[in-house]
Design an enzyme around this catalytic site. Structure first.
Site, PDB file in Angstrom:
ATOM      1  N   TYR A  52      -3.954  -0.387   9.864  1.00  0.00           N
ATOM      2  CA  TYR A  52      -4.290   0.085   8.389  1.00  0.00           C
ATOM      3  C   TYR A  52      -5.509  -0.479   8.072  1.00  0.00           C
ATOM      4  CZ  TYR A  52       0.824   0.197   8.030  1.00  0.00           C
ATOM      5  OH  TYR A  52       2.309   0.230   8.076  1.00  0.00           O
ATOM      6  N   LEU A 191       9.240   4.533  -1.945  1.00  0.00           N
ATOM      7  CA  LEU A 191       9.152   5.443  -3.114  1.00  0.00           C
ATOM      8  C   LEU A 191       8.775   6.656  -2.753  1.00  0.00           C
ATOM      9  CD1 LEU A 191       7.890   2.494  -5.518  1.00  0.00           C
ATOM     10  CD2 LEU A 191      10.322   3.546  -5.345  1.00  0.00           C
ATOM     11  N   ILE A 235       9.648  -2.129   1.380  1.00  0.00           N
ATOM     12  CA  ILE A 235       8.361  -2.889   1.185  1.00  0.00           C
ATOM     13  C   ILE A 235       7.271  -1.888   0.608  1.00  0.00           C
ATOM     14  CG2 ILE A 235       8.264  -4.546   3.336  1.00  0.00           C
ATOM     15  CD1 ILE A 235       7.314  -2.220   4.982  1.00  0.00           C
ATOM     16  N   LYS A 237       4.324  -0.605  -1.596  1.00  0.00           N
ATOM     17  CA  LYS A 237       2.976  -1.075  -1.971  1.00  0.00           C
ATOM     18  C   LYS A 237       2.616  -0.968  -3.517  1.00  0.00           C
ATOM     19  CE  LYS A 237      -0.589   1.620  -1.702  1.00  0.00           C
ATOM     20  NZ  LYS A 237      -1.937   2.453  -1.524  1.00  0.00           N
ATOM     21  N   ASN A 247       7.562  -3.416  -9.127  1.00  0.00           N
ATOM     22  CA  ASN A 247       8.419  -3.366  -7.734  1.00  0.00           C
ATOM     23  C   ASN A 247       9.443  -4.647  -7.660  1.00  0.00           C
ATOM     24  OD1 ASN A 247       7.100  -1.030  -7.264  1.00  0.00           O
ATOM     25  ND2 ASN A 247       5.529  -2.079  -5.876  1.00  0.00           N
TER      26      ASN A 247
END
Length: 279
Positions: A52, A191, A235, A237, A247
């Protein structure tokens, strides 16, 4: 924030955590503030990876002075996952994160090196106290069976997989297999990847109606559905502190069985496509 056991390990982990893929593309102070706001609200499970970019550096900034409250997960790239390469990759991740340990270390997806070698590297790191547990990501059932055999019974902590309302493939076989073997299932991109169902879609209307009854948001309802079973974690973001707060609201939301059934009907599982999807 609801917490539950992470696989067969002794530690309880927040059901809603924080993903960091592409977080290094954001304005750095805002990204750090979003992660810190998430921690304040109980989203203490932070997931990252050497793939990442600078995400591990961002996470290191966010957890500075708060390491003991955070469950930190990172991942080794398959091409680096030889026995010695796994150890070296972990050392680099620890340096970027500015910590002495990972709570869990994952093989990012199946790759060219024998699992026995990767897992031997994991075990060396675990013995040295540099990781506390280890697992895999993007593994289908045949690959999980190989990993179970290579790693030994009870060693696999989790399998991190693509899972959202419009991508429920794991429910065919991966999720039942993991539940039968006491392995946590962590949903990444929960999502969707820029494709959350809008309020004018059939499924989006269902989410909005349920959310209105709870004083919640459609995204909170979607996240809550995805962690409805004891083995499941998510998880998402966040790009801002406000987004992180939204969230986190899913971690305290409770849906009725009737509401879960409505969501299930609005976002049907669909047939098995013959392969496990990944981003």
């Amino acid at each position: 924030m609801q917490r539950r056991p992470f696989g067969t390990g002794p530690r309880e982990v927040a059901v809603i955590g924080q993903g960091t893929w592409y977080i290094d593309d954001a304005h750095r102070p805002t990204a750090v503030a979003a992660l810190r706001r998430g921690l304040d609200l109980g989203m203490t499970h932070i997931d990252t990876a050497e793939m990442y970019g600078d995400a591990e550096i961002v996470v290191g900034d966010a957890i500075a002075g708060r390491r003991d409250e955070v469950f930190v997960v990172s991942k080794v790239l398959p091409g680096n996952a030889s026995r010695g390469g796994t150890v070296a990759a972990c050392e680099r991740s620890l340096a970027r994160l500015r910590t002495d340990r990972l709570d869990c270390y994952l093989l990012h997806w199946p790759g060219p090196h024998p699992l026995e070698d990767t897992f031997a590297g994991f075990e060396r790191l675990r013995r040295d106290g540099k990781i506390l547990s280890w697992g895999v990501s993007n593994f289908d059932v045949p690959q999980l069976e190989l990993a179970w055999s290579a790693g030994g019974e009870g060693r696999l902590a989790c399998n991190q997989v693509l899972y959202h309302l419009e991508e429920r493939v794991i429910e065919h076989a991966v999720l039942p297999w993991c539940e039968a073997h006491g392995i946590a299932v962590v949903a990444y991109s929960p999502l969707g990847h820029g494709s959350f169902p809008g309020p004018r879609t059939r499924g989006g209307r269902v989410l909005e109606e349920i959310a209105a009854r709870h004083g919640a948001t459609a995204r909170q309802v979607a996240l809550r559905f995805l962690v409805r079973r004891p083995s499941l974690f998510a998880i998402p973001k966040a790009s801002s502190p406000e987004h992180a707060a939204d969230n986190a609201g899913a971690g305290v939301l409770r849906l009725t069985e009737a509401e879960l059934a409505r969501i299930d009907e609005a976002f049907p599982l669909g047939p098995w496509p013959g392969r496990l999807p990944m981003l």
